[in-house]
Design an enzyme around this catalytic site. Structure first.
Site, short mmCIF file in Angstrom:
data_model
loop_
_atom_site.label_atom_id
_atom_site.label_comp_id
_atom_site.label_asym_id
_atom_site.label_seq_id
_atom_site.Cartn_x
_atom_site.Cartn_y
_atom_site.Cartn_z
N CYS A 8 5.76 -0.29 7.70
CA CYS A 8 5.45 0.92 6.93
C CYS A 8 6.69 1.32 6.14
O CYS A 8 7.79 1.33 6.68
CB CYS A 8 5.05 2.06 7.87
SG CYS A 8 4.62 3.59 7.00
N LEU A 9 6.50 1.65 4.87
CA LEU A 9 7.63 2.07 4.03
C LEU A 9 8.26 3.36 4.56
O LEU A 9 9.41 3.64 4.26
CB LEU A 9 7.17 2.26 2.58
CG LEU A 9 6.70 0.97 1.88
CD1 LEU A 9 6.06 1.29 0.55
CD2 LEU A 9 7.87 0.00 1.70
N GLN A 51 2.84 9.94 1.85
CA GLN A 51 4.19 9.37 1.93
C GLN A 51 5.10 9.82 0.79
O GLN A 51 6.32 9.71 0.89
CB GLN A 51 4.11 7.83 1.90
CG GLN A 51 3.50 7.24 3.15
CD GLN A 51 3.35 5.73 3.03
OE1 GLN A 51 2.42 5.25 2.43
NE2 GLN A 51 4.29 4.99 3.59
N HIS A 84 -2.42 7.57 7.24
CA HIS A 84 -1.41 8.44 6.61
C HIS A 84 -2.03 9.74 6.13
O HIS A 84 -1.44 10.81 6.26
CB HIS A 84 -0.76 7.73 5.42
CG HIS A 84 0.36 6.80 5.76
ND1 HIS A 84 1.50 7.21 6.45
CD2 HIS A 84 0.56 5.48 5.49
CE1 HIS A 84 2.33 6.17 6.58
NE2 HIS A 84 1.78 5.11 6.01
N GLY A 120 0.84 -1.19 0.00
CA GLY A 120 0.00 0.00 0.00
C GLY A 120 0.87 1.24 0.00
O GLY A 120 2.05 1.17 0.37
N HIS A 141 -4.50 1.53 7.67
CA HIS A 141 -3.14 2.06 7.77
C HIS A 141 -2.94 3.23 6.79
O HIS A 141 -2.41 4.28 7.16
CB HIS A 141 -2.16 0.91 7.48
CG HIS A 141 -0.72 1.29 7.42
ND1 HIS A 141 0.22 0.87 8.35
CD2 HIS A 141 -0.01 2.04 6.51
CE1 HIS A 141 1.41 1.34 8.02
NE2 HIS A 141 1.30 2.06 6.91
N GLU A 142 -3.40 3.05 5.55
CA GLU A 142 -3.24 4.11 4.53
C GLU A 142 -4.10 5.33 4.85
O GLU A 142 -3.67 6.47 4.65
CB GLU A 142 -3.58 3.59 3.13
CG GLU A 142 -2.82 2.37 2.66
CD GLU A 142 -1.33 2.42 2.87
OE1 GLU A 142 -0.76 3.52 3.00
OE2 GLU A 142 -0.72 1.34 2.92
O1 GNR Z 1 3.98 -2.57 2.60
C1 GNR Z 1 3.34 -2.44 3.64
N1 GNR Z 1 3.03 -3.53 4.36
C2 GNR Z 1 2.15 -3.52 5.42
C3 GNR Z 1 2.12 -4.65 6.24
C4 GNR Z 1 1.25 -4.71 7.31
C5 GNR Z 1 0.41 -3.65 7.55
C6 GNR Z 1 0.43 -2.52 6.77
C7 GNR Z 1 1.30 -2.46 5.70
S1 GNR Z 1 1.31 -1.06 4.69
C8 GNR Z 1 2.95 -1.09 4.10
C9 GNR Z 1 3.18 -0.01 3.06
C10 GNR Z 1 2.98 1.34 3.69
O2 GNR Z 1 3.74 1.87 4.42
N2 GNR Z 1 1.85 1.93 3.43
O3 GNR Z 1 1.58 3.12 4.01
NI NI Z 2 2.67 3.21 5.83
#
Ligand code: GNR
Ligand code: NI
Length: 175
Positions: free
Chosen positions: A91-92, A51, A137, A46, A133-134
């Site tokens: 999270c990236l 980001q 952000h 995601g 999660h997204e």
């Molecule tokens: O790549 C991602 N893997 C992930 C794994 C578990 C829960 C959420 C994520 S999102 C993350 C990519 C990211 O940072 N998206 O904002």
């Molecule tokens: Ni993230």
């Protein structure tokens, strides 16, 4: 298409609250495509516009094994949520850190797609985790905000150290 730079914690720009997308134009579609390319290259499941320093309510997701199911969400809203589940998240923008976060187990999301058409989607499991999660952000919120202050401080130091090590290694290679 282009690969965009992903901001990393504690970059203050990750705290920006994104504005609604006013109209789904070619420029927005291009942004979504660049975000998908950036997400796949990372690799991640995601990516939220925040980001990549683009502060409009746009996110992309693909939780398939083979990068075959790209999803684009514009101006997403959670219209229903049920249950609670704790899952490890990464999270990236917070590289190499994985911690458990509690979120709704199933959600119903309403958004605009790439064509600007409204759709609704029922999600559970990894997709439900990822959408929540997204969407965080887009509010300037990171998964590490759910951790204790002590855990977050520790992790901030760990990240700074890793970054310093990476910089030193890079400098050595150009000598
Ligand atoms: O790549 C991602 N893997 C992930 C794994 C578990 C829960 C959420 C994520 S999102 C993350 C990519 C990211 O940072 N998206 O904002
Ligand atoms: Ni993230």
């Amino acid at each position: 298409m282009a690969i965009l730079e992903i901001l990393e914690y504690p970059d203050p720009r990750l705290r920006t609250v994104a504005a609604p997308v006013a109209a789904v134009t070619d420029a927005i579609r291009r942004q979504a495509d660049d975000m998908l390319e950036t997400m796949y290259a990372a690799p991640g499941i995601g990516l939220a516009a925040t980001q990549v320093d683009f502060h409009q309510r746009l996110l992309v997701i693909d939780v398939s094994e083979d990068q075959s199911q790209p999803l684009v969400f514009i101006n997403p809203e959670i219209v229903a949520a049920d249950g609670l589940a704790k899952n490890d998240e990464g999270c990236l923008s917070v590289p190499e850190i994985y911690e458990a976060v509690e979120r709704a187990e199933t959600i119903r999301v309403k958004a605009l797609n790439r064509e600007g058409k409204t759709f609704e989607l029922e999600a559970e499991g990894l997709l439900a985790v990822c959408i929540q999660h997204e969407m965080d952000h887009l509010e300037g919120k990171l998964f590490v905000d759910y951790l204790s202050d002590m855990k977050r401080q520790r992790l901030k130091k760990k990240l700074a150290k890793a970054r310093k090590r990476d910089a030193e290694l890079a400098a050595r290679e150009t000598r």
